[in-house]
Design an enzyme around this catalytic site. Sequence first.
Site, PDB file in Angstrom:
ATOM      1  CE  LYS A  12      -3.981  -2.099   2.337  1.00 50.81           C
ATOM      2  NZ  LYS A  12      -4.837  -2.007   3.538  1.00 50.81           N
ATOM      3  CE1 TYR A  52      -9.597  -2.534  -0.306  1.00 49.77           C
ATOM      4  CE2 TYR A  52      -8.768  -0.713  -1.630  1.00 49.77           C
ATOM      5  CZ  TYR A  52      -8.543  -1.787  -0.782  1.00 49.77           C
ATOM      6  OH  TYR A  52      -7.261  -2.102  -0.414  1.00 49.77           O
ATOM      7  CG  PHE A  60     -14.006   1.432   6.323  1.00 47.78           C
ATOM      8  CD1 PHE A  60     -13.475   0.896   5.145  1.00 47.78           C
ATOM      9  CD2 PHE A  60     -14.787   0.612   7.122  1.00 47.78           C
ATOM     10  CE1 PHE A  60     -13.724  -0.414   4.781  1.00 47.78           C
ATOM     11  CE2 PHE A  60     -15.050  -0.710   6.761  1.00 47.78           C
ATOM     12  CZ  PHE A  60     -14.513  -1.215   5.578  1.00 47.78           C
ATOM     13  NE  ARG A  88      -7.008 -13.119   5.015  1.00 49.75           N
ATOM     14  CZ  ARG A  88      -7.332 -11.839   4.855  1.00 49.75           C
ATOM     15  NH1 ARG A  88      -6.978 -11.185   3.762  1.00 49.75           N
ATOM     16  NH2 ARG A  88      -8.004 -11.197   5.789  1.00 49.75           N
ATOM     17  CG  ASN A 115      -3.465  -2.459   6.951  1.00 54.13           C
ATOM     18  OD1 ASN A 115      -3.288  -2.158   5.776  1.00 54.13           O
ATOM     19  ND2 ASN A 115      -4.543  -3.090   7.367  1.00 54.13           N
ATOM     20  CG  HIS A 118      -5.383  -6.035  -0.469  1.00 58.96           C
ATOM     21  ND1 HIS A 118      -6.630  -6.078   0.106  1.00 58.96           N
ATOM     22  CD2 HIS A 118      -5.443  -6.859  -1.560  1.00 58.96           C
ATOM     23  CE1 HIS A 118      -7.411  -6.876  -0.625  1.00 58.96           C
ATOM     24  NE2 HIS A 118      -6.714  -7.359  -1.630  1.00 58.96           N
ATOM     25  CD  GLU A 129      -8.826  -8.952  -4.019  1.00 56.46           C
ATOM     26  OE1 GLU A 129      -7.682  -9.367  -3.707  1.00 56.46           O
ATOM     27  OE2 GLU A 129      -9.660  -8.585  -3.173  1.00 56.46           O
TER      28      GLU A 129
END
Length: 138
Positions: A12, A52, A60, A88, A115, A118, A129
């Site tokens: 990110k 998203y 958010f 993950r 964070n 992704h 994706e």
Amino acid sequence: MHNLERTFAIIKPDAVLADYSDDILNMIEENGFDILAVRPHHWTREQAEQFYAIHKNRPFFGELVDFMISGPLVMLVLEKENAVAAWRDLMGATNPDEAAAGTIRNLYGANIGHNATHGSDSLENAKIEIGQFFPELV
């Protein structure tokens, strides 16, 4: 029998701007992933909103889209046995304060909104994706 999977990953904007991309890429390789594709990119608002879309009714959503278009990011396709779960695990919990020691988010994430990475949350979503940005690899 091997369960070779592909998953979609993003470094990110917060991690790219903090110059953590190489460290994260090294961690990916050290953890046995094959990196099938690496594409630095700067998302448009439309790309972020499409990516998203599942969250469009969440409070958010606007903040997430603004963040994801705030700077360059790096899109990746990773391959490994059980890649979705393995990625993950390597990323750690969404909230870096709760992420296990040594995970990417523990090391490089600032907070739940920034964070560092992704990862697809299921094999089905990984295919969607990957298909959005790397249709040749689905």
